[in-house]
Design a protein around this motif. Structure first.
Motif, PDB file in Angstrom:
ATOM      1  N   ASP A 206       0.302  -0.723   0.010  1.00 43.13           N
ATOM      2  CA  ASP A 206      -0.270   0.020   0.158  1.00 43.13           C
ATOM      3  C   ASP A 206       0.782   1.158  -0.126  1.00 43.13           C
ATOM      4  O   ASP A 206       1.234   1.304   0.712  1.00 43.13           O
ATOM      5  CB  ASP A 206      -1.039   0.237   1.103  1.00 43.13           C
ATOM      6  CG  ASP A 206      -1.586   1.271   1.573  1.00 43.13           C
ATOM      7  OD1 ASP A 206      -1.859   2.179   0.658  1.00 43.13           O
ATOM      8  OD2 ASP A 206      -2.944   1.516   2.199  1.00 43.13           O
ATOM      9  N   ILE A 207       0.775   1.568  -1.374  1.00 46.12           N
ATOM     10  CA  ILE A 207       1.243   3.126  -1.296  1.00 46.12           C
ATOM     11  C   ILE A 207       1.015   4.303  -1.077  1.00 46.12           C
ATOM     12  O   ILE A 207      -0.042   4.858  -1.843  1.00 46.12           O
ATOM     13  CB  ILE A 207       2.504   3.068  -2.667  1.00 46.12           C
ATOM     14  CG1 ILE A 207       3.020   2.232  -3.064  1.00 46.12           C
ATOM     15  CG2 ILE A 207       3.249   4.488  -2.769  1.00 46.12           C
ATOM     16  CD1 ILE A 207       4.321   1.868  -4.444  1.00 46.12           C
ATOM     17  N   ASP A 208       0.580   5.414   0.013  1.00 44.93           N
ATOM     18  CA  ASP A 208       0.001   6.076   0.453  1.00 44.93           C
ATOM     19  C   ASP A 208      -1.083   5.630   0.435  1.00 44.93           C
ATOM     20  O   ASP A 208      -1.639   7.100  -0.333  1.00 44.93           O
ATOM     21  CB  ASP A 208       0.214   7.508  -0.393  1.00 44.93           C
ATOM     22  CG  ASP A 208       1.159   8.538   1.168  1.00 44.93           C
ATOM     23  OD1 ASP A 208       1.543   8.158   2.394  1.00 44.93           O
ATOM     24  OD2 ASP A 208       1.697   9.703   0.470  1.00 44.93           O
ATOM     25  N   PRO A 289      10.464  10.624   4.687  1.00 43.27           N
ATOM     26  CA  PRO A 289      10.528  12.082   5.065  1.00 43.27           C
ATOM     27  C   PRO A 289      10.611  13.267   3.660  1.00 43.27           C
ATOM     28  O   PRO A 289      11.088  12.793   3.118  1.00 43.27           O
ATOM     29  CB  PRO A 289      11.255  12.201   5.912  1.00 43.27           C
ATOM     30  CG  PRO A 289      12.962  10.880   5.368  1.00 43.27           C
ATOM     31  CD  PRO A 289      12.135  10.695   4.386  1.00 43.27           C
ATOM     32  N   ASP A 290      10.017  14.185   4.014  1.00 44.07           N
ATOM     33  CA  ASP A 290       9.586  15.379   2.850  1.00 44.07           C
ATOM     34  C   ASP A 290       9.485  15.416   2.036  1.00 44.07           C
ATOM     35  O   ASP A 290       9.949  15.306   0.867  1.00 44.07           O
ATOM     36  CB  ASP A 290      11.571  16.515   3.332  1.00 44.07           C
ATOM     37  CG  ASP A 290      11.103  17.643   2.947  1.00 44.07           C
ATOM     38  OD1 ASP A 290      10.190  18.028   2.449  1.00 44.07           O
ATOM     39  OD2 ASP A 290      12.072  18.067   2.040  1.00 44.07           O
ATOM     40  N   THR A 291       8.841  14.318   1.962  1.00 40.15           N
ATOM     41  CA  THR A 291       7.828  13.908   0.291  1.00 40.15           C
ATOM     42  C   THR A 291       6.730  14.292  -0.369  1.00 40.15           C
ATOM     43  O   THR A 291       5.827  14.627   0.886  1.00 40.15           O
ATOM     44  CB  THR A 291       8.762  12.703   0.492  1.00 40.15           C
ATOM     45  OG1 THR A 291       7.482  11.889   1.510  1.00 40.15           O
ATOM     46  CG2 THR A 291       9.665  11.895  -0.192  1.00 40.15           C
ATOM     47  N   PRO A 292       6.221  14.894  -1.061  1.00 42.56           N
ATOM     48  CA  PRO A 292       5.469  15.007  -2.026  1.00 42.56           C
ATOM     49  C   PRO A 292       4.331  14.172  -1.762  1.00 42.56           C
ATOM     50  O   PRO A 292       4.549  12.472  -1.483  1.00 42.56           O
ATOM     51  CB  PRO A 292       5.278  15.714  -2.937  1.00 42.56           C
ATOM     52  CG  PRO A 292       6.830  14.975  -3.355  1.00 42.56           C
ATOM     53  CD  PRO A 292       7.287  14.725  -2.137  1.00 42.56           C
ATOM     54  N   HIS A 293       2.823  13.300  -1.621  1.00 43.97           N
ATOM     55  CA  HIS A 293       1.993  12.968  -1.703  1.00 43.97           C
ATOM     56  C   HIS A 293       2.172  11.288  -3.259  1.00 43.97           C
ATOM     57  O   HIS A 293       2.732  10.410  -2.588  1.00 43.97           O
ATOM     58  CB  HIS A 293       0.099  12.935  -1.884  1.00 43.97           C
ATOM     59  CG  HIS A 293      -0.353  12.062  -2.061  1.00 43.97           C
ATOM     60  ND1 HIS A 293      -0.430  10.943  -1.358  1.00 43.97           N
ATOM     61  CD2 HIS A 293      -1.604  11.787  -3.052  1.00 43.97           C
ATOM     62  CE1 HIS A 293      -1.208  10.316  -2.524  1.00 43.97           C
ATOM     63  NE2 HIS A 293      -2.171  10.750  -2.957  1.00 43.97           N
ATOM     64  N   PRO A 294       2.427  12.535  -4.352  1.00 44.70           N
ATOM     65  CA  PRO A 294       2.613  11.225  -5.286  1.00 44.70           C
ATOM     66  C   PRO A 294       4.446  11.247  -6.091  1.00 44.70           C
ATOM     67  O   PRO A 294       4.958  11.000  -6.274  1.00 44.70           O
ATOM     68  CB  PRO A 294       1.930  11.809  -6.465  1.00 44.70           C
ATOM     69  CG  PRO A 294       2.467  13.638  -6.411  1.00 44.70           C
ATOM     70  CD  PRO A 294       2.446  13.544  -4.675  1.00 44.70           C
TER      71      PRO A 294
END
Length: 318
Positions: A206-208, A289-294
């Protein structure tokens, strides 16, 4: 009080979909969620990102736009990425794109599919009916049918039918988790009476993707309302039923959670892990860390993400 405007709009959409199906006409698609559009948006905040382009891996074969289901003339298509070497059987992965259950496209999973095929997996990227065409649980039925189709066509792709994982991004992550938490659930059909093929999966990535729609950590709104045909006050039973968290049982598959740094996109994860632990079902978390949703679309995160995914799948299947 009955909202006659809403009822009229829903009836018109239903009639249009029925007409389109009978006329074998494609229902209009929402193309708001595209790879390039997402890149332009995210690059404003992180100018260093690069799109993870599909690599032309050696030893990988590709077949696109195969028909896996025909719903009264509405054909559902799948792309397959698989190893060229036919000396052994390979585990399978069904790749489920995201886009708020309303937009997105199976082509967005090509980079992942090619990497997985190069690593010894048969990757299937199906389309499924989105909310403009059909509300929940139509997408679930489509994807379970895709898994059955995979098993029925195992010889063509040297697929090991006992080892299939569901992997999805964002809305696709929710659907991937849903597939793996409803194994052997008769409401969604684990076996097709005409084929005998199972729709059960043996691992989940499950990726986000949210695990619960109505939850203190959740912030699902318009996109979910479109998919359920109403907000929580109007359709509470669907909002609760579509939550993978509410289906965890002894048949749930081991799961890898791969997450961005935005908490709303892993709503219900900790509660789900508590349930899995009580059932002694394996789970694993990788958070960037410090990542946008996509984030899964882009470097510098794509390669380490795929390393984590392949390592998890190898532990489950090899």
């Amino acid at each position: 009080m009955i909202n006659f405007k809403s009822v009229f709009s829903h009836c018109c959409l239903t009639l249009f979909v029925a007409f389109a199906a009978n006329a074998q006409v494609q229902v209009p698609r929402d193309t708001s969620f595209t790879l390039y559009g997402t890149y332009i948006k995210e690059k404003k905040y992180r100018p260093y990102i690069r799109i993870a382009e599909p690599e032309l891996e050696t030893g990988v074969l590709v077949k696109k736009d195969l028909v896996y289901s025909d719903l009264n003339g509405r054909q559902l298509l799948v792309d397959v990425y698989y190893p060229q070497n036919k000396k052994q059987k390979y585990p399978g992965v069904v790749l489920i794109f995201g886009g708020g259950w309303r937009s997105g496209d199976k082509s967005q999973m090509e980079a992942m599919g090619r990497v997985l095929a190069a690593k010894g997996y048969v990757a299937f990227a199906p389309e499924y009916r989105l909310s403009l065409e059909a509300i929940y649980p139509a997408a679930v039925y489509d994807l379970k049918q895709a898994v059955r189709w995979m098993r029925l066509h195992h010889k063509e792709f040297n697929l090991d039918v006992s080892k299939i994982a569901s992997l999805g991004t964002s809305a696709g992550g929710q659907l991937a988790a849903f597939l793996g938490t409803t194994n052997h659930d008769e409401r969604f059909g684990d076996g097709d009476s005409s084929s005998g093929a199972s729709s059960a999966v043996q691992a989940i990535v499950d990726i986000d993707g949210t695990l619960a729609f109505h939850h203190p950590e959740s912030a699902e709104g318009k996109a979910a309302s479109w998919w359920f045909g109403g907000d929580y006050q109007q359709k509470p039973e669907l909002w609760e039923d579509a939550a993978p968290l509410n289906h965890v049982d002894k048949n749930t598959a081991p799961i890898l959670f791969v997450n961005s740094s935005l908490p709303r996109f892993h709503a219900g994860r900790d509660d789900m892990i508590a349930k899995l632990d009580s059932l002694q079902i394996y789970s694993q978390i990788k958070e960037f860390p410090d990542t946008p949703h996509p984030f899964w679309f882009f470097h510098p995160w794509f390669d380490p993400m795929m390393e984590t995914v392949v390592d998890f799948l190898d532990k489950q299947f090899k």
